[in-house]
Design an enzyme around this catalytic site. Structure first.
Site, PDB file in Angstrom:
ATOM      1  N   ARG A 263       8.748 102.774  81.069  1.00  0.00           N
ATOM      2  CA  ARG A 263       9.394 101.767  81.913  1.00  0.00           C
ATOM      3  C   ARG A 263      10.734 101.356  81.294  1.00  0.00           C
ATOM      4  NH1 ARG A 263       5.133  98.843  84.724  1.00  0.00           N
ATOM      5  NH2 ARG A 263       3.632 100.447  85.318  1.00  0.00           N
ATOM      6  N   ARG A 278       5.701  93.737  76.083  1.00  0.00           N
ATOM      7  CA  ARG A 278       6.604  94.328  77.073  1.00  0.00           C
ATOM      8  C   ARG A 278       7.447  95.392  76.376  1.00  0.00           C
ATOM      9  NH1 ARG A 278       7.834  92.293  81.907  1.00  0.00           N
ATOM     10  NH2 ARG A 278       7.159  90.212  81.283  1.00  0.00           N
ATOM     11  N   GLU A 350      -0.144  88.549  82.151  1.00  0.00           N
ATOM     12  CA  GLU A 350      -0.658  89.664  82.949  1.00  0.00           C
ATOM     13  C   GLU A 350      -1.164  90.829  82.094  1.00  0.00           C
ATOM     14  OE1 GLU A 350       0.967  93.264  85.760  1.00  0.00           O
ATOM     15  OE2 GLU A 350       2.256  91.511  85.530  1.00  0.00           O
ATOM     16  N   SER A 353      -2.972  94.702  87.336  1.00  0.00           N
ATOM     17  CA  SER A 353      -2.732  94.339  88.733  1.00  0.00           C
ATOM     18  C   SER A 353      -3.585  95.195  89.663  1.00  0.00           C
ATOM     19  CB  SER A 353      -1.266  94.538  89.098  1.00  0.00           C
ATOM     20  OG  SER A 353      -0.451  93.598  88.437  1.00  0.00           O
ATOM     21  N   ARG A 390      -0.794  96.106  75.735  1.00  0.00           N
ATOM     22  CA  ARG A 390      -0.985  94.696  76.099  1.00  0.00           C
ATOM     23  C   ARG A 390      -2.398  94.237  75.727  1.00  0.00           C
ATOM     24  NH1 ARG A 390       2.165  92.636  81.533  1.00  0.00           N
ATOM     25  NH2 ARG A 390       4.244  93.257  80.822  1.00  0.00           N
TER      26      ARG A 390
END
Length: 453
Positions: A263, A278, A350, A353, A390
């Protein structure tokens, strides 16, 4: 993408979604005007072709009647028609490209239960599970803990690759592999087909899975190649079904993909710069489902249950939130996030999802199924089972001990081979070493002299 017929018949519905998302409604009018021009020009070309056929019949009739003058006039008229058709075809292609560009950039229709809101601050909490642990010491950030354990090196990662890159080291590497194996086992037991996909996709395949506007901000392009690094296994798993027609009796199709993810994280400057929450590269286990419209609700609940079960088993306190209209991704009709508790930040963040996309992604990728002789666009859903970096950050903060060690959740013991990552004992000072040496020094034995008889 949306069905053009739906937009023609119910433009208000699409405009309502754009308004809820905080987007400009005029794109619908732009699209409809382009579509109107395209359809009118296409009809004109169809009329020209029909006219050419009629003229051909008239030419034959004129020749039969030996009316050479009329035949020559009709032949000249017939010769002009292909030129007009060719000109129109060129305009049609231009209109089609413009229409398609606008259509591809329109977002998905939102589900009725998606709350209105501008951004993540207006997402709605659904429920909380587990109580955050109370520490008898000030909990540390995962980077500080892992660095002290010689399990993470972000400094060298930044030197050799740039910000948001890192080296995992020692037992954390094993923990990373353990989390992947744990999630993969859980999902394969539940009937998901394991898949290890390509880590790059060409433009056509990628554009079928992800929204066009996400390319620039989210995905890495390979220079001088028609290839993009994947941001999630969702993209190649959807592409795996591209242009296929499935027997409706075989649905739903459930995949669990394992892959690294890449990403760009553009637009996040200054946000989450510490640690591995992140980052530009991470590993993820992803759930993807292809199904009928009437199966989508049940499949969404299944994906969400799997996600919850993973973090329940790992004893991570978490909450579920439904994203508001302004925070829901363009390709998603509804998204529920699972947010884990991070003690050092004193906040839920988070971890995964769960999204339903209706037939939006299926139409872009041309994924269809056959039922009762009819070909129908399939629905798609996706859900992060676990993004391991994460998850590691969350586990480390929740299972840290006062001495700097980390307890490993019981569910992972058989995968890691160890129950904790022990803290290194602090090195003793010279004074402490000297005192220990004196303490451990054995007294000399005094030999007694024998008396002479």
């Amino acid at each position: 993408m949306l069905d053009i017929k739906l937009i023609r018949e119910n433009p208000k519905l699409v405009k309502d979604t754009l308004r809820k998302r905080g987007m400009d409604e005029k794109d619908v009018d732009v699209l409809l005007n382009l579509d109107k021009d395209w359809r009118e020009l296409k009809q004109a070309n169809d009329n020209l072709r029909a006219s050419r056929n009629k003229i051909s019949e008239k030419i034959n009739e004129a020749k039969k009647q030996k009316n050479e003058k009329e035949a020559e006039k009709l032949i000249k008229e017939a010769q002009e028609i292909p030129v007009k058709i060719q000109e129109n075809e060129k305009k049609l292609l231009e209109l089609e490209e413009k229409r398609k560009e606008v259509l591809l950039n329109l977002p998905n229709l939102l589900e009725d239960d998606v709350p209105l809101g501008k951004d993540e601050t207006e997402n709605k909490e659904i429920k909380k599970v587990g109580k955050p642990k109370k520490f008898n010491f000030e909990p540390k950030h995962h980077q500080d803990i892992l660095t002290a354990l010689d399990c993470l090196d972000t400094e060298q990662g930044a030197k050799v690759a740039g910000a948001r890159f890192y080296y995992l080291k020692n037992q954390i590497v094993k923990l990373n592999q353990a989390l992947q194996a744990f999630a993969l086992d859980l999902l394969t037991r539940r009937g998901f087909t394991p898949m290890q996909p390509p880590y790059m996709l060409n433009l056509n395949a990628m554009s079928g899975a992800v929204h066009i506007s996400a390319f620039q901000d989210a995905i890495y392009k390979i220079q001088d190649e028609d290839l993009y690094l994947i941001g999630t296994a969702e993209h190649p798993l959807v592409a795996y079904m591209r242009d296929k027609i499935i027997d409706g009796k075989g649905l739903p199709v459930r995949f669990v993909g394992i892959s690294p993810c890449f990403r760009r994280e553009a637009g996040t400057h200054g946000k989450d710069t510490k640690g591995i929450f992140r980052v530009h590269q991470f590993e993820k286990i992803e759930q993807v489902v292809i199904c009928k419209k009437e199966q989508a609700k049940k499949e969404f609940d299944l994906l969400l249950k799997n996600l919850e079960d993973i973090f329940k088993t790992l004893n991570i306190p978490y909450r579920l939130v439904i994203l508001c209209s302004g925070d829901t991704g363009k390709k998603d009709a509804k998204t529920i996030d699972l947010e884990g508790w991070f003690p050092a930040q004193k906040a839920y963040r988070e971890l995964g999802s769960c999204s339903t996309l209706k037939d939006f992604q299926g139409r872009r990728s041309n994924i269809r199924y056959m039922e009762k002789g009819e070909t129908i666009i399939a629905d798609t859903l996706n859900n992060t089972a676990i993004a391991t970096e994460r998850a590691i950050a969350c586990l480390v903060e929740n299972f840290q001990q006062k001495d700097g060690s980390i307890k490993i959740p019981k569910a992972l013991w058989k995968y890691t081979g160890f129950k904790e990552i022990k803290a290194k004992k602090p090195e003793k000072t010279k004074k402490e070493k000297k005192e220990k040496a004196i303490k451990n020094k054995k007294p000399k034995k005094i030999k007694s002299k024998k008396r002479k008889q």
